[in-house]
Scaffold this motif. Structure first.
Motif, PDB file in Angstrom:
ATOM      1  N   ASP A  17       0.734  -1.080  -0.078  1.00 16.11           N
ATOM      2  CA  ASP A  17      -0.092   0.069   0.057  1.00 16.11           C
ATOM      3  C   ASP A  17       0.728   1.265   0.105  1.00 16.11           C
ATOM      4  O   ASP A  17       0.711   2.069  -0.971  1.00 16.11           O
ATOM      5  CB  ASP A  17      -0.861   0.059   1.222  1.00 16.11           C
ATOM      6  CG  ASP A  17      -2.257  -0.930   1.064  1.00 16.11           C
ATOM      7  OD1 ASP A  17      -2.292  -1.434  -0.074  1.00 16.11           O
ATOM      8  OD2 ASP A  17      -2.817  -1.355   2.272  1.00 16.11           O
TER       9      ASP A  17
ATOM     10  N   ALA B 281       0.924   4.257  -2.863  1.00 17.52           N
ATOM     11  CA  ALA B 281       0.683   5.443  -2.545  1.00 17.52           C
ATOM     12  C   ALA B 281       1.673   6.359  -3.097  1.00 17.52           C
ATOM     13  O   ALA B 281       1.553   7.536  -3.768  1.00 17.52           O
ATOM     14  CB  ALA B 281       0.345   5.579  -0.798  1.00 17.52           C
TER      15      ALA B 281
ATOM     16  N   VAL C   1       1.792  12.066   0.858  1.00 11.08           N
ATOM     17  CA  VAL C   1       1.622  10.910   1.730  1.00 11.08           C
ATOM     18  C   VAL C   1       2.019  11.222   3.017  1.00 11.08           C
ATOM     19  O   VAL C   1       2.997  11.477   3.347  1.00 11.08           O
ATOM     20  CB  VAL C   1       2.304   9.559   0.949  1.00 11.08           C
ATOM     21  CG1 VAL C   1       1.811   8.325   1.704  1.00 11.08           C
ATOM     22  CG2 VAL C   1       1.856   9.573  -0.603  1.00 11.08           C
TER      23      VAL C   1
ATOM     24  N   LEU D 182      -2.880  11.217   0.827  1.00 11.61           N
ATOM     25  CA  LEU D 182      -3.212   9.928   1.151  1.00 11.61           C
ATOM     26  C   LEU D 182      -2.422   9.505   2.676  1.00 11.61           C
ATOM     27  O   LEU D 182      -1.311  10.429   2.846  1.00 11.61           O
ATOM     28  CB  LEU D 182      -2.603   8.919   0.045  1.00 11.61           C
ATOM     29  CG  LEU D 182      -2.906   9.158  -1.351  1.00 11.61           C
ATOM     30  CD1 LEU D 182      -2.278   8.148  -2.446  1.00 11.61           C
ATOM     31  CD2 LEU D 182      -4.497   9.200  -1.585  1.00 11.61           C
TER      32      LEU D 182
ATOM     33  N   VAL E  90      -0.992   5.979   4.717  1.00 10.25           N
ATOM     34  CA  VAL E  90      -0.828   4.475   4.907  1.00 10.25           C
ATOM     35  C   VAL E  90      -0.196   4.125   6.328  1.00 10.25           C
ATOM     36  O   VAL E  90       0.524   4.847   6.945  1.00 10.25           O
ATOM     37  CB  VAL E  90       0.111   4.181   3.968  1.00 10.25           C
ATOM     38  CG1 VAL E  90       0.328   2.543   3.916  1.00 10.25           C
ATOM     39  CG2 VAL E  90      -0.023   4.329   2.481  1.00 10.25           C
TER      40      VAL E  90
ATOM     41  N   LEU F 164      -6.824   4.438   0.354  1.00  9.92           N
ATOM     42  CA  LEU F 164      -5.752   5.304   0.853  1.00  9.92           C
ATOM     43  C   LEU F 164      -6.036   6.944   1.117  1.00  9.92           C
ATOM     44  O   LEU F 164      -5.331   7.238   1.900  1.00  9.92           O
ATOM     45  CB  LEU F 164      -4.574   5.376  -0.734  1.00  9.92           C
ATOM     46  CG  LEU F 164      -4.243   4.192  -1.154  1.00  9.92           C
ATOM     47  CD1 LEU F 164      -3.549   4.411  -2.595  1.00  9.92           C
ATOM     48  CD2 LEU F 164      -2.951   3.505  -0.176  1.00  9.92           C
TER      49      LEU F 164
END
Length: 645
Positions: A13, A17, A30, A193, A195, A303
């Motif tokens: 993931d 991302a 991110v 996003l 994670v 995400l």
């Protein structure tokens, strides 16, 4: 030598991302959350080798694009074109404001006597990646500057007689360990996003991680060479996807799917919808598709929404899998339904029968031994500001006044401060230039001209909650109010980036329910499961608080404590047959002698009040408040509720 991106084991993931942001920088960056030792920093730094080279104007310190130069660039006019690798610029947690936004060029000011701007990290990161490790520990005033630049795509500098505006569009990547405190909500929403990474429990995967890391450490160049082809393939795919991105279609059906899913998760604002749409388009381009489909939307939702569905600081991050599947299914059904179809289905709306909702409170039995089960907390409220008196030197935060290395400059000084106060130094030297025989553009400086910058900001504190959980507090209504008040204060501590701890006392002794930590959501979880009952060992609770604070003083001597004691003031348990109240007052006197700032929250209820909590506060040398007085709605303005001991 950086660890190759392709050699990272697992973290699919996170890899996706980062790659999608490389394809479409407009996604917004991110945020990588995870425990220590999960290769968060390693994989982010490895991304730089995959980014396509950028065309720049030779000699431009702001990385202007030759095809579309910034007309307001301080280095304009521009001529020529050149190419260089994309930059990954790291913003250290301890960076100063000057380092981030830039400042007056000290060398030219002192040698040539001219005002010249020295660019900061925001200029260096333009058209590249700005990476912040431990972003949740970043000083608040730097967060404000970062937010402004990320929102506007430009940096504005107004300081020390310099006025500059330049482009600052960058991919923002941050890593953090939630155990060290959560991220400020305003900055959290700026990340496109998020994670959450965890170390694998699979033995085969962990074995391969060790094998590759040891091989890299033994021969970095040789190990990297083995992965050159794989990294080059990923870099080529990024370029290909970037080229295809403008041609990817986003059908109306998928737009409605995105809007439906975001609405079902009740996210605030429209940023989530836009981020999901951009991410879905980028994913379609990455897989080589010419139009967005349902799979692209699902990847994007996974995400883009986990950090936006938190309605409260103490909500668990992430997305409930069943809720996600239900939202996607509902979106598909709405797409297939006609405008006259009944949205409640053929069976009509739910009449409330059947199983309880997933989040409904289940009835609980009473445990043995006289303990009462946990009581649901009362609704939270906005807590008033409780401050430690004086000016401290603790960790950056938002509670009490403090001198700071990176705070706002208050004034120049000849005896104290951090760093050079340039304007003050130049102003002190200017009247003496003729007497010193100045010849030329440079200034003639003497030691007596130097001025230090006195800076002031806010610090975070150690807020230690001491909660009476004895039988005298066990009435459901009272304990509900107490836990609701503590959760409200914890919410305030979360926003002010405090370290928190919880001590409870009941029965025969006190215990440290939660050792001091920066993870206030852990404190909230412990309080929601708090059991009550038994006698009231108030003295033991105060002595346990004293021991905890003594240990923390050795561990972190600059962080000032604030004790918040919630009790009705009664004491019914003591060791050795002594009078419980005498022991409690003696323990309070010992805390007062240690100079611990404190607030006593009087939880006594009923028509007949003994006023024991106020007597306790007088011995402690603190302030006594009633539960209702903790609400900011009860107070006009900001109140300093802690007084000097």
């Amino acid at each position: 030598m950086r660890f190759p991106f392709s050699a990272i084991v697992g973290h699919d993931d996170l890899r996706m991302a980062l790659l999608l942001n490389a394809v479409h920088p407009g996604i917004g960056g991110v945020l990588v959350r995870g425990e220590k030792g999960t290769a968060k920093s390693t994989i982010v730094r490895a991304l730089a080798a995959l980014l396509p080279a950028v065309d720049v104007v030779p000699g431009c310190r702001f990385a202007c694009d030759p095809a579309n130069p910034d007309p307001a660039c301080p280095d304009a006019p521009h001529t020529g074109a050149d190419q260089r690798p994309a930059r990954l610029v790291e913003l250290p947690v301890g960076a100063t404001e000057d380092r981030l936004v830039g400042s007056l060029d000290l060398e030219r000011a002192l040698t040539e006597g001219v005002r010249a701007y020295q660019p900061g990290l925001l200029a260096a990161a333009h058209r590249g990646v700005l990476y912040v490790d431990e972003v949740n520990l970043l000083h608040d005033h730097l967060v404000d500057l970062l937010l402004d630049a990320a929102a506007m795509g430009r940096a504005h500098v107004e300081r020390e007689g310099v006025s500059v505006s330049h482009a600052a569009s960058f991919l923002l990547v941050g890593t953090m360990n939630p155990e060290e405190g959560e991220l400020r909500p305003q900055l959290l929403d700026r990340f496109g996003l998020t994670v959450h990474v965890v170390s694998s429990r699979d033995v085969a995967i962990r074995t391969e991680v060790i094998r590759r890391r040891l091989a890299f450490e033994a021969d970095p160049s040789g190990f990297a060479a083995k992965w050159t082809a794989a990294d080059a393939e990923l870099a080529a795919q990024i370029v290909k996807a970037r080229t295809a991105l403008p041609g990817v279609a986003l059908p109306d059906s998928e737009l409605r799917r995105i809007a439906s899913v975001c609405a079902s998760f009740e996210v605030d604002g429209m940023r989530a919808d836009l981020v999901v749409a951009r991410t879905a388009v980028a994913h379609a381009a990455w897989r080589g598709g010419d139009a967005v489909n349902a799979d692209d939307v699902e990847v994007a939702v996974r995400l883009a929404l986990p950090h936006r569905r938190r309605r409260d600081p103490f909500d668990e991050p992430g997305i409930d899998e069943q809720q996600l599947q239900d939202a996607l299914q509902n979106a598909a059904e709405q797409e297939n339904e006609g405008p006259d179809d009944d949205p409640d289905g053929p069976d009509g709306p739910d009449d409330g029968g059947g199983e309880l909702p997933r989040n409904a409170e289940q009835p609980q039995g009473s445990p043995g031994g006289g303990d009462q089960p946990p009581v649901p907390p009362a609704p939270a409220f906005k807590a008033r500001l409780l401050q430690v008196p004086g000016i401290g030197e603790g960790a950056p935060g938002r509670r009490s006044r403090a001198t700071a290395r990176n705070g706002y400059i208050v004034r120049p000084s000849t005896v104290e401060g951090n760093g050079l106060h340039l304007v003050g130094t130049l102003s002190a030297a200017a009247p003496h230039q003729s007497a010193r025989g100045r010849d030329g553009a440079g200034l003639v400086l003497r030691g007596q001209d130097l001025r230090l910058a006195v800076r002031e900001g806010k610090e975070s504190n150690l807020v230690l909650f001491c909660v009476d959980a004895s039988g005298s507090m066990a009435a459901r209504k009272r304990m509900s109010a107490v836990t609701g008040a503590v959760l409200s204060l914890l919410r305030d501590a979360y926003q002010r980036r405090d370290k928190v701890g919880v001590v409870t006392f009941r029965g025969n002794s006190a215990e440290v329910t939660l050792p001091p930590t920066s993870s206030v959501d852990a404190a909230a979880a412990r309080l929601k499961g708090l059991r009550t009952g038994g006698r009231t060992p108030l003295a033991d609770g105060l002595l346990r608080v004293r021991r905890v604070l003594a240990a923390e003083r050795l561990r972190d001597p600059r962080r000032r404590p604030l004790l918040v004691l919630l009790t009705d003031g009664r004491a019914t348990q003591s060791a050795g047959g002594r009078d419980p109240m005498d022991d409690a007052m003696r323990a309070a006197g010992m805390l007062a002698a240690d100079g611990i700032p404190n607030i006593v929250v009087d939880c006594e209820q009923g028509y007949v009040k003994l006023g024991l909590a106020s007597r306790l506060a007088a011995v402690l040398g603190g302030t006594c408040l009633r539960l209702a007085e903790l609400s900011a709605d009860q107070v006009t303005g900001v109140v300093r509720a802690a007084r000097a001991a």
